[in-house]
Design an enzyme around this catalytic site. Structure first.
Site, short mmCIF file in Angstrom:
data_model
loop_
_atom_site.label_atom_id
_atom_site.label_comp_id
_atom_site.label_asym_id
_atom_site.label_seq_id
_atom_site.Cartn_x
_atom_site.Cartn_y
_atom_site.Cartn_z
N HIS A 68 0.60 -1.40 0.08
CA HIS A 68 -0.02 -0.14 -0.12
C HIS A 68 0.68 1.39 0.21
O HIS A 68 0.50 2.35 0.74
CB HIS A 68 -1.00 0.07 1.11
CG HIS A 68 -1.88 -1.04 1.13
ND1 HIS A 68 -3.27 -0.75 0.76
CD2 HIS A 68 -2.00 -2.38 1.63
CE1 HIS A 68 -4.09 -1.93 0.87
NE2 HIS A 68 -3.20 -3.01 1.53
N ASN A 141 -10.35 -2.67 2.67
CA ASN A 141 -9.74 -2.72 1.15
C ASN A 141 -11.31 -2.69 0.46
O ASN A 141 -12.35 -2.66 0.97
CB ASN A 141 -9.17 -4.19 0.80
CG ASN A 141 -7.96 -4.42 1.07
OD1 ASN A 141 -7.30 -3.54 1.14
ND2 ASN A 141 -7.46 -5.46 1.25
N TYR A 356 0.93 -4.22 12.07
CA TYR A 356 0.60 -2.86 11.76
C TYR A 356 1.61 -1.88 12.96
O TYR A 356 2.31 -0.92 12.25
CB TYR A 356 -0.76 -2.15 11.79
CG TYR A 356 -1.38 -2.94 10.44
CD1 TYR A 356 -1.78 -4.30 10.51
CD2 TYR A 356 -1.69 -2.14 9.44
CE1 TYR A 356 -2.19 -4.75 9.31
CE2 TYR A 356 -2.36 -2.42 8.40
CZ TYR A 356 -2.63 -3.66 8.25
OH TYR A 356 -3.30 -4.24 7.09
FE1 HDE Z 1 -2.41 -5.06 5.47
N1 HDE Z 1 -0.58 -3.91 5.96
N2 HDE Z 1 -1.77 -6.72 6.25
N3 HDE Z 1 -4.18 -5.63 4.74
N4 HDE Z 1 -3.26 -3.11 4.85
C1 HDE Z 1 -0.39 -2.53 5.69
O1 HDE Z 1 0.75 -1.28 7.47
C2 HDE Z 1 -0.68 -6.78 6.71
C3 HDE Z 1 -4.79 -6.84 5.20
C4 HDE Z 1 -4.40 -2.60 4.48
O2 HDE Z 1 -3.27 3.61 4.14
C5 HDE Z 1 1.12 -2.50 6.45
O3 HDE Z 1 1.25 0.72 7.77
C6 HDE Z 1 -0.84 -8.15 6.99
C7 HDE Z 1 -5.96 -6.91 4.94
C8 HDE Z 1 -4.38 -1.12 4.04
O4 HDE Z 1 -1.36 3.44 5.49
C9 HDE Z 1 1.39 -3.80 6.94
C10 HDE Z 1 -1.64 -8.72 6.64
C11 HDE Z 1 -6.49 -5.76 4.46
C12 HDE Z 1 -3.13 -0.81 4.13
C13 HDE Z 1 0.27 -4.62 6.77
C14 HDE Z 1 -2.50 -7.64 6.05
C15 HDE Z 1 -5.40 -4.74 4.51
C16 HDE Z 1 -2.25 -1.85 4.78
C17 HDE Z 1 2.01 -1.83 5.32
C18 HDE Z 1 -2.39 -10.39 6.76
C19 HDE Z 1 -7.93 -5.40 4.32
C20 HDE Z 1 -2.74 0.82 3.93
C21 HDE Z 1 2.21 -0.47 5.83
C22 HDE Z 1 -2.24 -10.77 7.92
C23 HDE Z 1 -8.78 -5.70 5.25
C24 HDE Z 1 -2.91 1.67 5.14
C25 HDE Z 1 1.42 -0.22 7.03
C26 HDE Z 1 -2.35 2.94 4.87
C27 HDE Z 1 -1.24 -1.69 5.09
C28 HDE Z 1 0.24 -5.84 6.87
C29 HDE Z 1 -3.79 -7.92 5.19
C30 HDE Z 1 -5.42 -3.52 4.40
C31 HDE Z 1 2.79 -4.32 6.67
C32 HDE Z 1 0.49 -8.86 7.89
C33 HDE Z 1 -6.71 -8.43 5.02
C34 HDE Z 1 -5.64 -0.54 3.57
O5 HDE Z 1 1.51 -3.72 8.19
#
Ligand code: HDE
Length: 681
Positions: A68, A141, A356
């Site tokens: 993202h 999402n 996060y």
């Molecule tokens: Fe994320 N995700 N994600 N994700 N995600 C990040 O956090 C992660 C997942 C989502 O505008 C990271 O600050 C893992 C689902 C958005 O700043 C990180 C898993 C959904 C954003 C991370 C998921 C999301 C992130 C990268 C599986 C939808 C952007 C930078 C267990 C429900 C937020 C950060 C923004 C960002 C990890 C799965 C949505 C690495 C480990 C499911 C919208 O922490």
């Protein structure tokens, strides 16, 4: 102005006021010449201004988000319609008189920070609510399901999705071997993959896409009673998508397409809004949801099974002052939760609860990122946490521990109480049997698509798999598709040089109409849509004014495009200013194209002809009258189909009905039923 706006205002420092100083506040007498030993001599090490300026510049970048990375944000507010006390004690969901400030960041997933806005990709929809009980982050999402069931697979998924490790190719694209290798070896991805192959992966605008919390969360009321909940955001402007060819072209013509759209709409006072909807599932009913384990994030609950109840509205009404300070430094954390809302044992959600907070330490350089203006809660922060890089406050007193008899008498509780769900079980690395089925919801999605949506999905699979080099991966993909729907598998196989599979499973025939974007077009509106009018010498200024007035009245903008910038001469011999030259823009940046009559022959201009053909090819409303029809004819647009194509508006002469018919077609977004196979754009 919200309370968050007022809080941020205290951190503003305008550029360009007062004396120029160093970071130490020392006034500077020259910022264009470094200190030298003689005008042509070497630079002196004592030049503290030069050193500081370069040091600051050298360290302007912070690590981009690991996923993202590319996004756009905006401020706004949320207001609940009716108190939801029956379900939750969360303050922002129980007081309809309160406008809770929010900051929202939309994003793509795969690409790096400087990549394009319009790849085939999932979009992030992250909302930070600055509530009176602290920050609540709903990090969602634009698709309601996720690729994997357990967060331990997330690094594998992302490695496979991102550019390959040896050459960092391809950027912001899932069409490569690694991604398809991984997903075809991990069948739980199949449901999300079909969403990714659909037009949902190509939103026309951030303002025109849905958002989903994905996981099942829990609301908890004042009696401690829990209700499972799924969060939905529904855009007021309807859910609309680009077509893939157009999205690819936009990547070159305007890589900032979605972020520009959001920015310009807010600047123009066209504030985007979404309705928050809840799917509420009484805890007792959980096992009545046939074949769906609510803890499995690869499954959705069809709206026809559990309806989505609209409960409030989110409005975005202010652009950030500074991209880096706000959008880039915004730190969303799934673990930011307020009393009245709680987690569930969804294993994907559980892993996110670690990730996060952890990622922000690297990205924002230490544990004090909550003190940044964009992340700071509105509620007072009082605790014994201390020190770390970039401590921005000066704690006073000596009681940096708890309990203490030396001041610092912060009371503990009442506060957030975790829902006391009983847990018991052996420690084991095991997945529930109820997570085992991976295809029926992919079939449900496929069955729910309109014919044009199915065509786009087939084309997407063909494109993506057609870019996969290893034939065994293509074959594996077709085998999975054959378990979703045989006809889908055959259509894809035919396009990618794979032998047609033998039918093995009957399609269950169920569908969920709410999944089709055709269901969302009813909410269509001409507001903020963009119409290109191709003009040339001899254009009728009166007719163009009528067209423009009709459009602006309903919030549709009109650009007059000509062969060159400057003016064209109208039929009255008067110069008429044009918005820009056709060659500096493209049909893909507009929602509709009109070619009015003109004395000059625009049909001899290849750029104009291509403009019309391309818009037609992408299903857009195309209108013409008088000599404008020549352009459409040169573009090989079959004018006779106008009788059955509501988005092809052709008239011998301009009539007063023309603008109305055009705007009706613009509101309907596109005519995707149009047969465009023979159009050469
Ligand atoms: Fe994320 N995700 N994600 N994700 N995600 C990040 O956090 C992660 C997942 C989502 O505008 C990271 O600050 C893992 C689902 C958005 O700043 C990180 C898993 C959904 C954003 C991370 C998921 C999301 C992130 C990268 C599986 C939808 C952007 C930078 C267990 C429900 C937020 C950060 C923004 C960002 C990890 C799965 C949505 C690495 C480990 C499911 C919208 O922490």
């Amino acid at each position: 102005m919200t309370s968050k706006d007022r809080q941020i205002a205290t951190s503003r420092r305008p550029f360009g006021e007062g004396a120029l100083t160093t970071d130490q506040g020392i006034p500077v007498d020259d910022t264009a010449n470094s200190l030298r030993a003689g005008a042509r001599g070497p630079t002196l090490l004592e030049d503290f201004h030069l050193r500081e300026k370069l040091m600051r510049f050298d360290h302007e970048r912070i690590p981009e988000r690991v996923v993202h990375a590319r996004g756009a944000g905006a401020h706004g507010y949320f207001q609940v319609y009716e108190p939801l006390d029956e379900y939750t004690t969360a303050d922002f969901l129980t007081d309809p008189d309160t406008r809770t400030p929010v900051f929202v960041r939309f994003s793509t997933v795969q690409g790096s920070r400087g990549s394009t806005d319009t790849p085939r990709d999932v979009r992030g929809f992250a909302v930070k609510f600055y509530t009176r009980q602290g920050n609540f982050d709903l990090v969602g999402n634009n698709m309601p399901v996720f690729f994997i069931q357990d967060g331990i697979k997330f690094p594998d998924l992302v490695h496979a999705l991102k550019p390959e490790p040896h050459n960092e190719i391809p950027q912001a694209a899932s069409a490569h071997d690694a991604f398809w290798d991984f997903v075809t070896l991990q069948p739980e991805t199949m449901h999300h993959v079909i969403w990714l192959m659909s037009d949902r992966a190509l939103p026309r605008s951030y303002r025109m896409m849905q958002g989903f919390g994905v996981h099942t969360f829990r609301l908890v009321n004042g009696h401690g009673h829990g209700t499972f909940v799924k969060f939905h955001w529904k855009p007021t402007l309807g859910t609309h998508s680009l077509v893939f060819d157009e999205a690819q072209l936009i990547s070159g013509r305007d890589p900032d397409y979605n972020r520009r759209d959001l920015w310009e709409a807010i600047e123009a006072g066209e504030y985007p809004s979404w309705e928050l909807g809840l799917q509420l599932i009484p805890q007792e009913r959980v096992f009545e949801l046939d074949d769906i384990d609510i803890l499995d994030p690869t499954k959705l609950i069809p709206e026809e099974v559990v309806p989505v109840t609209p409960v409030g509205r989110l409005t975005l009404d202010r652009n950030p002052d500074n991209f880096f300070a706000e959008t880039e430094q915004a730190a969303f954390c799934v673990g930011n939760i307020v009393p009245g809302i709680d987690f569930t044992d969804d294993p994907l959600l559980q892993a996110r609860l670690f990730s996060y907070l952890d990622t922000q330490l690297t990205r924002l350089g230490g544990p004090n990122f909550t003190q940044l203006p964009i992340n700071r809660p509105l509620t007072p922060v009082r605790n014994q946490q201390q020190d770390g890089l970039h401590q921005d406050v000066v704690p006073t007193g000596r009681a940096n521990y708890h309990p203490s008899s030396r001041g610092g008498t912060m009371q503990v509780g009442p506060g957030f109480v975790t829902y006391p769900e009983p847990v018991d079980g052996p420690k084991e690395r095991k997945r529930s049997e109820t997570f085992a089925e991976h295809y029926w919801q992919a079939t449900l999605f496929w069955n729910s698509m309109a014919p044009w949506e199915q065509e786009h999905i087939i084309a997407a699979y063909r494109f993506e798999l057609g870019k996969v080099g290893e034939m065994t991966i293509r074959v594996r993909a077709v085998e999975h598709l054959n378990r979703i729907d045989h006809d889908l598998a055959v259509s894809v196989a035919r396009g990618i040089g794979v032998e047609e599979p033998v039918k093995s499973i009957d399609n269950h025939g169920r569908s969920s109409p709410a999944l089709s974007q055709e269901q969302h077009d009813g909410a269509g509106s001409p507001r903020t849509r963009r119409v290109a009018v191709l003009v040339a010498d001899g254009a009728d200024a009166r007719v163009i004014a009528l067209l423009r007035d009709a459009c602006t009245e309903v919030g549709t903008s009109v650009d007059l495009l000509a062969a060159t910038d400057g003016t064209v001469t109208t039929s009255d011999g008067v110069p008429m200013e044009v918005t820009r030259a056709m060659s500096t823009t493209s049909s893909v940046l507009y929602d509709a194209v009109v070619v009015p009559s003109a004395a000059a022959d625009l049909s001899a201009d290849g750029v104009a002809v291509h403009f019309a053909a391309e818009a037609y090819k992408h299903g857009k409303p195309v209108g013409a009258f008088g000599r404008g029809l020549d352009v459409l004819q040169r573009a090989q647009i079959p004018l006779t189909t106008a009788t059955t194509d509501p988005a092809l508006i052709v008239e011998e002469e301009f009539t007063p009905d023309f603008p109305h018919t055009l705007l009706t077609a613009v509101s309907a977004h596109r005519n995707f039923d149009r047969d465009v196979t023979g159009i050469p754009a």
